[in-house]
Design a protein around this motif. Structure first.
Motif, PDB file in Angstrom:
ATOM      1  N   ILE A   1       0.842  -0.929  -0.331  1.00 41.15           N
ATOM      2  CA  ILE A   1       0.373  -0.568   0.378  1.00 41.15           C
ATOM      3  C   ILE A   1       1.146   1.059   0.320  1.00 41.15           C
ATOM      4  N   GLU A   2       0.224   2.426  -1.000  1.00 48.16           N
ATOM      5  CA  GLU A   2       0.960   3.807  -0.357  1.00 48.16           C
ATOM      6  C   GLU A   2      -0.064   4.876  -0.263  1.00 48.16           C
ATOM      7  N   ARG A   3       0.444   5.104   0.205  1.00 50.57           N
ATOM      8  CA  ARG A   3      -0.544   6.910   0.370  1.00 50.57           C
ATOM      9  C   ARG A   3       0.281   7.614   0.471  1.00 50.57           C
ATOM     10  N   ARG A   4      -0.006   8.296  -1.320  1.00 54.01           N
ATOM     11  CA  ARG A   4       0.750   9.505  -1.519  1.00 54.01           C
ATOM     12  C   ARG A   4      -0.150  10.084  -2.785  1.00 54.01           C
ATOM     13  N   ARG A   5       0.421  11.198  -3.260  1.00 51.31           N
ATOM     14  CA  ARG A   5      -0.334  11.906  -3.953  1.00 51.31           C
ATOM     15  C   ARG A   5      -0.179  11.001  -5.299  1.00 51.31           C
ATOM     16  N   VAL A   6      -1.328  11.681  -5.671  1.00 50.51           N
ATOM     17  CA  VAL A   6      -1.416  10.750  -7.283  1.00 50.51           C
ATOM     18  C   VAL A   6      -1.420  11.589  -8.727  1.00 50.51           C
ATOM     19  N   SER A   7      -1.483  11.854  -9.405  1.00 46.75           N
ATOM     20  CA  SER A   7      -1.839  13.085 -10.273  1.00 46.75           C
ATOM     21  C   SER A   7      -1.772  12.064 -12.038  1.00 46.75           C
ATOM     22  N   ARG A   8      -3.116  13.186 -11.751  1.00 44.19           N
ATOM     23  CA  ARG A   8      -3.752  12.919 -13.022  1.00 44.19           C
ATOM     24  C   ARG A   8      -3.653  11.811 -14.000  1.00 44.19           C
ATOM     25  N   ASP A   9      -2.253  12.412 -14.556  1.00 43.14           N
ATOM     26  CA  ASP A   9      -2.128  11.040 -15.781  1.00 43.14           C
ATOM     27  C   ASP A   9      -1.862   9.782 -15.229  1.00 43.14           C
ATOM     28  N   GLU A  10      -0.967   9.550 -13.991  1.00 44.99           N
ATOM     29  CA  GLU A  10      -0.755   8.575 -13.324  1.00 44.99           C
ATOM     30  C   GLU A  10      -2.204   7.250 -13.078  1.00 44.99           C
ATOM     31  N   VAL A  11      -3.387   8.456 -13.024  1.00 48.59           N
ATOM     32  CA  VAL A  11      -4.716   7.656 -13.298  1.00 48.59           C
ATOM     33  C   VAL A  11      -5.076   7.003 -14.390  1.00 48.59           C
ATOM     34  N   TYR A  12      -5.134   7.955 -14.905  1.00 43.11           N
ATOM     35  CA  TYR A  12      -4.735   7.589 -16.491  1.00 43.11           C
ATOM     36  C   TYR A  12      -4.043   5.926 -17.105  1.00 43.11           C
ATOM     37  N   ILE A  13      -2.696   5.644 -16.590  1.00 40.04           N
ATOM     38  CA  ILE A  13      -2.126   4.451 -16.764  1.00 40.04           C
ATOM     39  C   ILE A  13      -2.540   3.949 -16.225  1.00 40.04           C
ATOM     40  N   ALA A  14      -3.134   3.921 -14.556  1.00 41.62           N
ATOM     41  CA  ALA A  14      -3.271   2.438 -13.704  1.00 41.62           C
ATOM     42  C   ALA A  14      -3.145   1.959 -14.436  1.00 41.62           C
ATOM     43  N   ASP A  15      -3.340  -0.018 -14.091  1.00 42.07           N
ATOM     44  CA  ASP A  15      -3.728  -1.314 -14.344  1.00 42.07           C
ATOM     45  C   ASP A  15      -5.274  -0.854 -13.810  1.00 42.07           C
ATOM     46  N   GLU A  16      -5.483  -0.318 -11.909  1.00 39.03           N
ATOM     47  CA  GLU A  16      -6.955  -0.984 -12.088  1.00 39.03           C
ATOM     48  C   GLU A  16      -7.268   0.713 -11.168  1.00 39.03           C
ATOM     49  N   ALA A  17      -8.524   0.775 -11.243  1.00 36.72           N
ATOM     50  CA  ALA A  17      -8.608   2.226  -9.775  1.00 36.72           C
ATOM     51  C   ALA A  17     -10.414   2.097  -9.935  1.00 36.72           C
ATOM     52  N   PHE A  18     -10.643   1.969  -8.389  1.00 35.49           N
ATOM     53  CA  PHE A  18     -11.501   2.477  -8.085  1.00 35.49           C
ATOM     54  C   PHE A  18     -12.046   2.999  -7.355  1.00 35.49           C
ATOM     55  N   PHE A  19     -13.885   3.638  -6.921  1.00 33.41           N
ATOM     56  CA  PHE A  19     -13.554   4.510  -5.764  1.00 33.41           C
ATOM     57  C   PHE A  19     -14.665   3.160  -4.544  1.00 33.41           C
ATOM     58  N   THR A  20     -14.511   4.067  -3.272  1.00 35.55           N
ATOM     59  CA  THR A  20     -14.927   2.973  -2.366  1.00 35.55           C
ATOM     60  C   THR A  20     -15.642   5.223  -1.203  1.00 35.55           C
ATOM     61  N   GLY A  21     -16.865   4.206  -0.499  1.00 34.86           N
ATOM     62  CA  GLY A  21     -17.664   4.921   0.272  1.00 34.86           C
ATOM     63  C   GLY A  21     -18.949   4.478   0.752  1.00 34.86           C
ATOM     64  N   THR A  22     -19.335   4.785   1.159  1.00 31.69           N
ATOM     65  CA  THR A  22     -20.465   4.254   1.965  1.00 31.69           C
ATOM     66  C   THR A  22     -21.505   3.914   1.000  1.00 31.69           C
ATOM     67  N   ALA A  23     -21.566   4.829   0.336  1.00 33.53           N
ATOM     68  CA  ALA A  23     -22.837   4.778  -0.761  1.00 33.53           C
ATOM     69  C   ALA A  23     -22.041   4.629  -1.679  1.00 33.53           C
ATOM     70  N   ALA A  24     -21.486   4.276  -1.968  1.00 29.59           N
ATOM     71  CA  ALA A  24     -20.507   3.711  -3.617  1.00 29.59           C
ATOM     72  C   ALA A  24     -19.935   2.628  -2.965  1.00 29.59           C
ATOM     73  N   GLU A  25     -19.713   2.078  -1.964  1.00 27.87           N
ATOM     74  CA  GLU A  25     -19.150   0.669  -1.464  1.00 27.87           C
ATOM     75  C   GLU A  25     -17.627   0.638  -2.211  1.00 27.87           C
ATOM     76  N   VAL A  26     -17.447  -0.150  -2.856  1.00 29.10           N
ATOM     77  CA  VAL A  26     -16.223  -0.387  -3.779  1.00 29.10           C
ATOM     78  C   VAL A  26     -16.658  -0.652  -5.140  1.00 29.10           C
ATOM     79  N   THR A  27     -16.480   0.401  -6.239  1.00 33.56           N
ATOM     80  CA  THR A  27     -17.436   0.455  -6.920  1.00 33.56           C
ATOM     81  C   THR A  27     -15.722   0.544  -8.060  1.00 33.56           C
ATOM     82  N   PRO A  28     -16.010  -0.174  -8.486  1.00 31.53           N
ATOM     83  CA  PRO A  28     -14.109  -0.226 -10.193  1.00 31.53           C
ATOM     84  C   PRO A  28     -14.544   1.304 -11.328  1.00 31.53           C
TER      85      PRO A  28
END
Ligand SMILES: Cc1ncc(COP(=O)(O)O)c(C=O)c1O
Length: 304
Positions: free
Chosen positions: A234-261
Motif C-alpha cells: 500500500i502507498e498513501r501518496r499524491r497521485v497525479s491525473r496522468d497516473e490515473v490514466y495509466i493505472a492498471d486498475e482504479a476504484f472508488f470507495t464510500g459508504t454509498a458507493a461501496e467498492v465501485t470499479p
C-alpha cells in the motif's frame, strides 16, 4: 425515493410524511449542518449497521468543527439509530442519514443562539452507482471544479456546505455523459470523488492519496485494512491525473458507493476496461465484512 414508516426527530419517532421543518430553518439558508451516511446490510442474521460507532463519532466531530453543540450524546445517537431501524421493520439493505442542523429562531450568520436539531432518516437504498457499476465499473470525468481547499473549508467535517462543491462536480460529470466526477486539489493532484475516495493500482501496488483533501473515509480505512491483511503493498501518496490514466486498475470507495470499479477516466480506458483483479478481491472482501460473512470483523456490525 423509497419511504419508510418513521423518521427520528429530536427523540421522537415521527411519521415519514410529517417530518417537516420551517422555511426559515437556519441550515437551509447558510448551509451549516452536519450529516452522516451509514449503511445497514441484511445479513444472514438480520439487519446490521456497519461501523455505527465510527459514523456516529464522525458526526459529532463534524459538529464540533462547525461549531454546533450537539444535544444528544454518542450513545443516545447510536441507540436512536437502532430504535429507528427496529421500528421501521426493514426487509432489505438501508441507508441511514443522521443530520444535525440549526433550526428556526434566528437569522443572520452568527449562529450561537440557533436551536440545534437532530433528525435521523433511514430508507431502503440499493447500490449508489448501480449494480452494473459494481460489476463492470463506471465512467469518470476529471472535474473542472477543484475540491474545496483546506485553506478555506474544513474537509474533515461532513458538513452540508461542503457538498455544494461535490454537487456541482457531479452535475457536470453526469451532464457530460459520465457517471461520477473525480476532483483535483489546489495543486492539481487527485483529491477525491464527489462522494467517494479513490484508489489506483499500479504494478500490483495499491495507492490512495492521503486524506489532506478528502473526507476521512470509513470505507477507505476498511479497504486499506483488508488490503494489508491480504499482503498487498500500500502507498498513501499524491497521485497525479496522468497516473490515473495509466493505472492498471482504479476504484472508488464510500459508504454509498461501496467498492465501485472505474473503467475509464476522461475516455482513457483504465487497464483493460473491466473490474481489475485486486479491485475484485477487495470488493469481495469488503462485502464479506459488511454482510457478516467474515467472523474476524463481526464486531463492526450492530445487529438490529
Ligand atoms: C466527499 C466524500 N468523500 C469520501 C466519502 C467516503 O466516506 P465514507 O467511506 O466514510 O462513506 C464520502 C462519503 O461519505 C464523501 O461524501
Amino acid at each position: 425515493m423509497d419511504k419508510a414508516k418513521y423518521i427520528w426527530m429530536d427523540g421522537k419517532l415521527v411519521a415519514w410524511d410529517d417530518a417537516k421543518t420551517h422555511v426559515l430553518t437556519h441550515t437551509l439558508h447558510y448551509g451549516n449542518g452536519v450529516f452522516e451516511g451509514t449503511r445497514a446490510y441484511m445479513t444472514e442474521n438480520g439487519l446490521a449497521i456497519f461501523k455505527l460507532k465510527e459514523h456516529t463519532k464522525r458526526l459529532l466531530n463534524s459538529a464540533k468543527i462547525t461549531r454546533i453543540t450537539p444535544t444528544f450524546t454518542q450513545e443516545e445517537l447510536e441507540l436512536a439509530q437502532i430504535e429507528l431501524l427496529r421500528s421501521n421493520d426493514f426487509t432489505a439493505n438501508v441507508y441511514i442519514r443522521p443530520l444535525i442542523y440549526l433550526g428556526y429562531g434566528i437569522m443572520g450568520l452568527y449562529h450561537v443562539n440557533a436551536p440545534v436539531q437532530t433528525a435521523i432518516a433511514a430508507w431502503p437504498w440499493g447500490s449508489y452507482l448501480g449494480e452494473d457499476g459494481l460489476e463492470k465499473g463506471i465512467r469518470v470525468k476529471i472535474s473542472s471544479f477543484v475540491r474545496n481547499p483546506v485553506s478555506s473549508t474544513m474537509g474533515k467535517a461532513k458538513a452540508a456546505a461542503n457538498y455544494l462543491n461535490s454537487q456541482l462536480a457531479k452535475y457536470e460529470a453526469v451532464e457530460a455523459g459520465y457517471e461520477e466526477a473525480l476532483l483535483l486539489d489546489d495543486d492539481g493532484f487527485i483529491a477525491e470523488g464527489s462522494g467517494e475516495c479513490v484508489f489506483i493500482v499500479r504494478n500490483g501496488v495499491l495507492i490512495s492519496p492521503p486524506n489532506d483533501t478528502s473526507l476521512e473515509s470509513i470505507t477507505q480505512g476498511m479497504v486499506l485494512e483488508l488490503a494489508r491483511e491480504a499482503g498487498i503493498t500500500i502507498e498513501r501518496r499524491r497521485v497525479s491525473r496522468d497516473e490515473v490514466y495509466i493505472a492498471d486498475e482504479a476504484f472508488f470507495t464510500g459508504t454509498a458507493a461501496e467498492v465501485t470499479p472505474i473503467r475509464d477516466v476522461d475516455n482513457y480506458v483504465i487497464g483493460d476496461g473491466k473490474r481489475g483483479i485486486i479491485t475484485t478481491q477487495l470488493q469481495k472482501a469488503y462485502f464479506d465484512v459488511v454482510y457478516g460473512r467474515n467472523p474476524k470483523y463481526k464486531h463492526l456490525l450492530t445487529y438490529i
